[in-house]
Design a protein around this motif. Structure first.
Motif, PDB file in Angstrom:
ATOM      1  N   LEU A   1       0.860  -1.175   0.000  1.00  0.00           N
ATOM      2  CA  LEU A   1       0.000   0.000   0.000  1.00  0.00           C
ATOM      3  C   LEU A   1       0.901   1.231   0.000  1.00  0.00           C
ATOM      4  CD1 LEU A   1      -2.970   1.228   0.701  1.00  0.00           C
ATOM      5  CD2 LEU A   1      -2.033   1.387   2.984  1.00  0.00           C
ATOM      6  N   ALA A   2       0.615   2.177  -0.876  1.00  0.00           N
ATOM      7  CA  ALA A   2       1.413   3.399  -0.912  1.00  0.00           C
ATOM      8  C   ALA A   2       1.164   4.180   0.377  1.00  0.00           C
ATOM      9  CB  ALA A   2       1.030   4.234  -2.123  1.00  0.00           C
ATOM     10  N   ALA A   3       2.164   4.174   1.252  1.00  0.00           N
ATOM     11  CA  ALA A   3       1.989   4.822   2.558  1.00  0.00           C
ATOM     12  C   ALA A   3       2.249   6.320   2.451  1.00  0.00           C
ATOM     13  CB  ALA A   3       2.924   4.189   3.575  1.00  0.00           C
ATOM     14  N   TYR A   4       3.385   6.683   1.856  1.00  0.00           N
ATOM     15  CA  TYR A   4       3.739   8.088   1.666  1.00  0.00           C
ATOM     16  C   TYR A   4       4.268   8.226   0.236  1.00  0.00           C
ATOM     17  CZ  TYR A   4       3.537   8.193   6.742  1.00  0.00           C
ATOM     18  OH  TYR A   4       3.118   8.075   8.043  1.00  0.00           O
TER      19      TYR A   4
ATOM     20  N   ARG B   1       9.546  18.047  10.553  1.00  0.00           N
ATOM     21  CA  ARG B   1       8.340  17.916  11.396  1.00  0.00           C
ATOM     22  C   ARG B   1       8.482  18.834  12.613  1.00  0.00           C
ATOM     23  NH1 ARG B   1       7.615  12.065  13.089  1.00  0.00           N
ATOM     24  NH2 ARG B   1       6.570  11.848  11.087  1.00  0.00           N
TER      25      ARG B   1
ATOM     26  N   ARG C   1      12.983  10.847   2.225  1.00  0.00           N
ATOM     27  CA  ARG C   1      12.056  10.158   3.139  1.00  0.00           C
ATOM     28  C   ARG C   1      12.435  10.280   4.616  1.00  0.00           C
ATOM     29  NH1 ARG C   1       8.208   7.822   0.895  1.00  0.00           N
ATOM     30  NH2 ARG C   1       8.222   7.493  -1.337  1.00  0.00           N
TER      31      ARG C   1
ATOM     32  N   VAL D   1      12.804  11.988   8.238  1.00  0.00           N
ATOM     33  CA  VAL D   1      12.023  12.949   9.016  1.00  0.00           C
ATOM     34  C   VAL D   1      12.959  13.605  10.017  1.00  0.00           C
ATOM     35  CG1 VAL D   1      10.138  13.256  10.660  1.00  0.00           C
ATOM     36  CG2 VAL D   1       9.883  11.637   8.773  1.00  0.00           C
TER      37      VAL D   1
ATOM     38  N   LEU E   1      13.001  16.219  13.198  1.00  0.00           N
ATOM     39  CA  LEU E   1      12.006  16.697  14.151  1.00  0.00           C
ATOM     40  C   LEU E   1      12.505  17.942  14.874  1.00  0.00           C
ATOM     41  CD1 LEU E   1       9.397  16.175  15.877  1.00  0.00           C
ATOM     42  CD2 LEU E   1      10.860  14.848  17.408  1.00  0.00           C
TER      43      LEU E   1
ATOM     44  N   ARG F   1      16.941  10.637  13.682  1.00  0.00           N
ATOM     45  CA  ARG F   1      16.861   9.251  14.141  1.00  0.00           C
ATOM     46  C   ARG F   1      18.016   8.913  15.097  1.00  0.00           C
ATOM     47  NH1 ARG F   1      17.138   5.025   9.510  1.00  0.00           N
ATOM     48  NH2 ARG F   1      14.944   5.410   9.191  1.00  0.00           N
TER      49      ARG F   1
ATOM     50  N   PHE G   1       3.257  -0.911   8.866  1.00  0.00           N
ATOM     51  CA  PHE G   1       1.822  -0.861   8.570  1.00  0.00           C
ATOM     52  C   PHE G   1       1.049  -0.439   9.813  1.00  0.00           C
ATOM     53  CE2 PHE G   1      -2.275  -3.381   8.282  1.00  0.00           C
ATOM     54  CZ  PHE G   1      -2.917  -2.444   7.490  1.00  0.00           C
TER      55      PHE G   1
ATOM     56  N   ARG H   1       1.460   3.168  10.294  1.00  0.00           N
ATOM     57  CA  ARG H   1       0.722   3.991   9.318  1.00  0.00           C
ATOM     58  C   ARG H   1      -0.749   4.110   9.696  1.00  0.00           C
ATOM     59  NH1 ARG H   1      -0.657   7.521   7.529  1.00  0.00           N
ATOM     60  NH2 ARG H   1      -0.741   8.394   5.433  1.00  0.00           N
TER      61      ARG H   1
ATOM     62  N   PHE I   1       2.979   9.819  18.202  1.00  0.00           N
ATOM     63  CA  PHE I   1       3.697   9.163  17.109  1.00  0.00           C
ATOM     64  C   PHE I   1       4.689  10.086  16.392  1.00  0.00           C
ATOM     65  CE2 PHE I   1      -0.717   7.440  17.206  1.00  0.00           C
ATOM     66  CZ  PHE I   1      -0.403   6.293  17.896  1.00  0.00           C
ATOM     67  N   THR I   2       4.960  11.263  16.978  1.00  0.00           N
ATOM     68  CA  THR I   2       5.812  12.229  16.268  1.00  0.00           C
ATOM     69  C   THR I   2       7.290  11.956  16.468  1.00  0.00           C
ATOM     70  OG1 THR I   2       5.750  13.698  18.165  1.00  0.00           O
ATOM     71  CG2 THR I   2       4.103  14.071  16.441  1.00  0.00           C
ATOM     72  N   GLY I   3       7.646  11.166  17.473  1.00  0.00           N
ATOM     73  CA  GLY I   3       9.059  10.921  17.754  1.00  0.00           C
ATOM     74  C   GLY I   3       9.605  11.828  18.840  1.00  0.00           C
TER      75      GLY I   3
ATOM     76  N   ASP J   1       9.125   3.403  12.566  1.00  0.00           N
ATOM     77  CA  ASP J   1      10.190   4.380  12.782  1.00  0.00           C
ATOM     78  C   ASP J   1       9.615   5.774  12.526  1.00  0.00           C
ATOM     79  OD1 ASP J   1      12.357   6.012  12.793  1.00  0.00           O
ATOM     80  OD2 ASP J   1      13.470   4.954  11.218  1.00  0.00           O
ATOM     81  N   PRO J   2       9.512   6.588  13.570  1.00  0.00           N
ATOM     82  CA  PRO J   2       8.904   7.913  13.363  1.00  0.00           C
ATOM     83  C   PRO J   2       9.785   8.837  12.542  1.00  0.00           C
ATOM     84  CG  PRO J   2       9.693   7.688  15.620  1.00  0.00           C
ATOM     85  CD  PRO J   2       9.858   6.354  14.981  1.00  0.00           C
ATOM     86  N   PHE J   3      11.044   8.428  12.295  1.00  0.00           N
ATOM     87  CA  PHE J   3      11.949   9.313  11.561  1.00  0.00           C
ATOM     88  C   PHE J   3      12.140   8.878  10.111  1.00  0.00           C
ATOM     89  CE2 PHE J   3      12.868  10.024  15.982  1.00  0.00           C
ATOM     90  CZ  PHE J   3      12.907  11.403  16.042  1.00  0.00           C
ATOM     91  N   PHE J   4      11.267   8.004   9.645  1.00  0.00           N
ATOM     92  CA  PHE J   4      11.365   7.587   8.250  1.00  0.00           C
ATOM     93  C   PHE J   4       9.969   7.346   7.688  1.00  0.00           C
ATOM     94  CE2 PHE J   4      11.995   4.422   4.854  1.00  0.00           C
ATOM     95  CZ  PHE J   4      12.876   5.143   4.064  1.00  0.00           C
ATOM     96  N   ARG J   5       9.746   7.820   6.465  1.00  0.00           N
ATOM     97  CA  ARG J   5       8.423   7.657   5.831  1.00  0.00           C
ATOM     98  C   ARG J   5       8.549   6.678   4.674  1.00  0.00           C
ATOM     99  NH1 ARG J   5       5.064  12.585   5.980  1.00  0.00           N
ATOM    100  NH2 ARG J   5       5.063  12.568   3.732  1.00  0.00           N
ATOM    101  N   PRO J   6       8.173   5.411   4.891  1.00  0.00           N
ATOM    102  CA  PRO J   6       8.333   4.416   3.829  1.00  0.00           C
ATOM    103  C   PRO J   6       7.400   4.699   2.650  1.00  0.00           C
ATOM    104  CG  PRO J   6       7.099   3.500   5.650  1.00  0.00           C
ATOM    105  CD  PRO J   6       7.548   4.854   6.097  1.00  0.00           C
ATOM    106  N   ALA J   7       7.879   4.350   1.445  1.00  0.00           N
ATOM    107  CA  ALA J   7       7.050   4.566   0.250  1.00  0.00           C
ATOM    108  C   ALA J   7       5.834   3.659   0.284  1.00  0.00           C
ATOM    109  CB  ALA J   7       7.874   4.293  -0.997  1.00  0.00           C
ATOM    110  N   THR J   8       6.051   2.397   0.638  1.00  0.00           N
ATOM    111  CA  THR J   8       4.928   1.444   0.715  1.00  0.00           C
ATOM    112  C   THR J   8       5.045   0.650   2.013  1.00  0.00           C
ATOM    113  OG1 THR J   8       6.162  -0.280  -0.407  1.00  0.00           O
ATOM    114  CG2 THR J   8       4.778   1.130  -1.790  1.00  0.00           C
ATOM    115  N   VAL J   9       3.904   0.123   2.418  1.00  0.00           N
ATOM    116  CA  VAL J   9       3.892  -0.791   3.564  1.00  0.00           C
ATOM    117  C   VAL J   9       3.074  -2.015   3.149  1.00  0.00           C
ATOM    118  CG1 VAL J   9       4.128   0.998   5.326  1.00  0.00           C
ATOM    119  CG2 VAL J   9       1.852   0.352   4.539  1.00  0.00           C
TER     120      VAL J   9
END
Lengths: 211, 521
Positions: free
Chosen positions: A29-32, A40, A188, A190, A192, A207, B142, B145, B168-170, B239-247
């Motif tokens: 599923l495309a999450a982002y 952030r 990708r 983040v 903070l 991180r 997942f 997300r 969930f912001t880290g 991982d709140p410091f990474f935004r995966p493309a897919t899950v």
């Protein structure tokens, strides 16, 4: 024993249905969809309470029920703050934030996610109390007020009230916080920006230094 | 209802009939999973409880992802149980969707049955929340997300002083209390689910909760086989410091995510609220004509107090009250608020004293008399009594096979005297074409009809009727060839018999009353 074609078809359909269910249970599923790094901004702070205080006379105090007597009476409201973010000199956020709740006296919660291009950037985050007309928290100095007799319920009350006001002011966020930093996020990633309660300042976290 | 909605509904009903017919051919009506959709959900619920209790032994709130990863790495007692747990929940969602679609298309939730619809919606909501908590428990990408999206939606409601999203912001590590609360909800919600399930079936006299064992175990076996053959893997830790493309997502529980994630939370709530409102109004706009039919009534002068209608009513809408007029010990009384006018009681009353107005046994006899009195009737022909919900759609095939079609509202309403009158009028045979038992709109019609014809259940087909001329067959919509084959079988059986002589001398109403009086005494 002969095998009926319909039975084979039925079994095959059942297997396909089950495997299909399993496949939909773990499909990507495309999450982002956007692969930009994100800056952030996330923190929660208690807003400063800006008050107009007045010292009550003995006569005024006598008119108040015993359990509600406060020598220094303050009225006011919670401060609003201007949040401004610039990236490489360009303003990306410039807004006023207030505390939560109907009277805006709950903590101020900041949550913004700003997509920025990967690579090196100069970032400035400024969080500053908005000027408020008509209020003066320095009025109502009670130092000159005589305390009540030691053998009454009101004994030491004046000092306790002053202490309480000082404590509340100490819990509030500073009137101005500014974070000036260079960032170099990857795709990708983040980064903070948050409030460090011990340093009473905005800090940048990645991180590597996550709690 | 707007014409376009009616047209869509008719097309969907035709599609459902075709799917039912295909599944009947492949698996037989007893094991047709489409008929058993509701019971499959309950069976999957039991599987989820069993596997969930096992997984609970290994889950650690202090190390959610790590404990699940260790479990997943164990192929003997971990991975396949986790896979079965997940696939059973997915199968429950699929079966729920089929079950709900059936109920909508078959108009089976108006009046007293609306409670089942509303409680069903609550059940669906609880199941979706359960799934949400289950995936958050794992705390992989997942889980993270859907947790973030859930928090975003929740924060749009003015109910919490502190935004949930903040967790969930880290800013800080996620506390163990979060996972404990999540685990608590995941374990406690099934208790509520059981309670709502009880409400869901509370209006039914004899709810069927589990599928036939063979079907149930086959489904569990298939899900287990897939869980073993295609083991689950672990997605990366949240991982709140990474935004995966897919899950890797479970679309059965995260179907809403692609719709909600790109729109403001307020709009998502408005859209979701409108969808729920539309679902709540389904019993209102989808009642159909049948919803306006009056409840059954009892003719107390005829009632012999035999209790049969009380036993046969699928909705517990008939009570037996003590009677003090010397006629019998008890008298039947219909509770109109519970009656859906299904008419099953009309077929169960030997002296024909109960039933919806215009559809009692006596009314049925009147109707069939006029049908049999038509000059078009030919001695020796096969009469196919077809249920309006099922075999009536096979009318052209039945006529092509040489039968004359006599439609009835529901084969379960049919009074056995109608069959007898057909034979007495000179028919070569009477074929009762009922819907397959698990697909009866009135729940138990074909079952009771079969017992009345073959097993002397009151009001039974009398012994004086030649059973060689009577047959009961099941055919749903879209099963025209099966219906035609049943006609051919009865034709062959009747051909071996002498041409029947019409015999209309017997007063069937009087005969039924006399039989009932003897049985009651």
């Amino acid at each position: 024993m002969s095998i009926r074609p319909l039975a084979v078809l039925g079994a095959a359909l059942a297997v396909v249905g089950t495997v299909g269910t399993a496949a939909l249970s773990r499909a990507p599923l495309a999450a982002y969809p956007d692969d930009s790094p994100v800056l952030r901004l996330a923190w929660s702070v208690r807003p400063e309470r800006i008050e107009r205080c007045r010292t009550l006379s003995d006569a005024e105090l006598a008119d108040v029920p015993a359990h509600m007597r406060q020598r220094v009476q303050c009225e006011g409201r919670s401060a609003a703050y201007r949040l401004a973010v610039t990236v490489d000199g360009g303003t990306v956020v410039d807004t006023v934030v207030t505390g939560g709740g109907a009277r805006s006296d709950r903590p101020v919660y900041v949550f913004r996610e700003l997509a920025i291009p990967a690579g090196r950037h100069a970032v400035v985050v400024r969080f500053e109390r908005e000027p408020m007309a008509g209020v003066d928290s320095t009025a109502g100095d009670s130092s000159a007020v005589a305390d009540a007799a030691a053998d009454t319920l009101m004994a030491g009350r004046v000092g306790r009230e002053a202490e309480e006001r000082t404590r509340r002011q100490g819990e509030a966020v500073p009137a101005l916080m500014e974070l000036v930093t260079d960032v170099r996020p990857l795709a990708r990633e983040v980064m903070l920006v948050t409030y460090d309660i011990d340093r009473r300042a905005l800090v940048l976290r990645t991180r590597d230094d996550a709690p | 209802m707007p014409a376009v909605v009616t047209a869509i509904e008719r097309a969907c009903r035709r599609l459902l009939g075709a799917a039912d017919a295909a599944a009947n051919r492949l698996y037989g009506w007893r094991y047709n999973p489409l008929y058993q959709s509701g019971t499959i959900v309950v069976a999957m619920f039991l599987v989820l409880i069993g596997t969930g209790l096992w997984l609970l032994l290994f889950y650690r709130v202090g190390d959610p992802w790590g404990s699940v990863a260790r479990l997943t790495a164990n192929p003997w007692t971990g991975n396949w149980v986790r896979g079965l747990h997940r696939y059973a929940s997915d199968a429950a969602i699929v079966a729920t969707a089929i079950h709900a679609a059936r109920m909508v298309l078959q108009h089976r939730f108006w009046g007293p049955r609306a409670l089942a619809w509303f409680s069903g919606l609550v059940l669906v909501g609880l199941v979706l929340i359960l799934g949400w908590t289950g995936y958050v428990m794992v705390w992989d990408t997942f889980g993270q997300r859907i947790a973030i999206e859930g928090a975003r939606l929740l924060d749009a409601l003015p109910i919490l002083s502190e935004p949930v999203e903040r967790a969930f912001t880290g800013e800080r590590a996620l506390p163990g209390a979060f996972f404990f609360l999540n685990l608590f909800a995941h374990v406690a919600l099934p208790l509520g689910l059981g309670l709502v399930l009880w409400v869901h079936v509370s209006r039914l006299a004899r709810p069927t909760l589990l599928p036939p064992k063979r079907l149930g175990w086959t489904i569990v076996g298939l899900l287990t086989a897939v869980a073993v053959a295609w083991p689950l893997s672990m997605a990366p830790i949240a991982d709140p410091f990474f935004r995966p493309a897919t899950v890797p997502a479970d679309y059965f529980f995260a179907f809403w995510l692609p719709f909600s994630r790109d729109i403001p939370a307020d709009y998502a709530w408005i859209g979701g609220g409108l969808a729920v409102l539309a679902l709540l109004l389904v019993p209102r706009w989808n009642r159909g004509e049948r919803a306006h039919r009056p409840a059954s009534e009892v003719d107390e002068a005829i009632c012999t107090g035999c209790w049969q209608c009380f036993h046969d009513c699928p909705y517990d809408a008939i009570r037996m009250l003590e009677r003090h007029d010397g006629r019998a010990d008890h008298v039947a009384r219909v509770t109109p608020d519970l009656c859906v006018s299904c008419g099953i009681c009309a077929g169960s009353c030997a002296p024909m004293g109960v039933g919806p107005p215009g559809r009692t046994g006596r009314d049925q006899l009147e109707e069939v008399r006029s049908f049999l009195g038509s000059p078009e009737r030919v001695p020796g022909e096969i009469i196919a009594i077809t249920c309006a919900h099922g075999a009536l759609t096979s009318g052209p095939a039945l006529r092509a096979a040489g039968a004359v079609v006599y439609p009835v509202d529901c084969a379960g309403n049919l009074h056995s005297s109608v069959v007898e009158l057909g034979i007495r009028a000179g028919a070569g045979g009477v074929l009762v074409l009922a819907c397959p038992p698990r697909d009866c709109r009135n729940r138990e019609g074909p079952k009771w009809t079969g017992e009345r014809i073959y097993h002397d259940r009151d009001a039974e087909l009398q012994a004086r009727v030649d059973r060689r001329r009577v047959a009961l067959a099941y055919a749903g919509p879209g099963e025209a060839s099966e219906a035609a084959q049943a006609v051919a079988r009865l034709q062959a059986a009747a051909a071996a018999l002498a041409v029947p002589e019409p015999d209309a001398d017997l007063d069937l109403v009087a005969a039924c009353e006399a039989t009932a009086a003897v049985e009651a005494s």
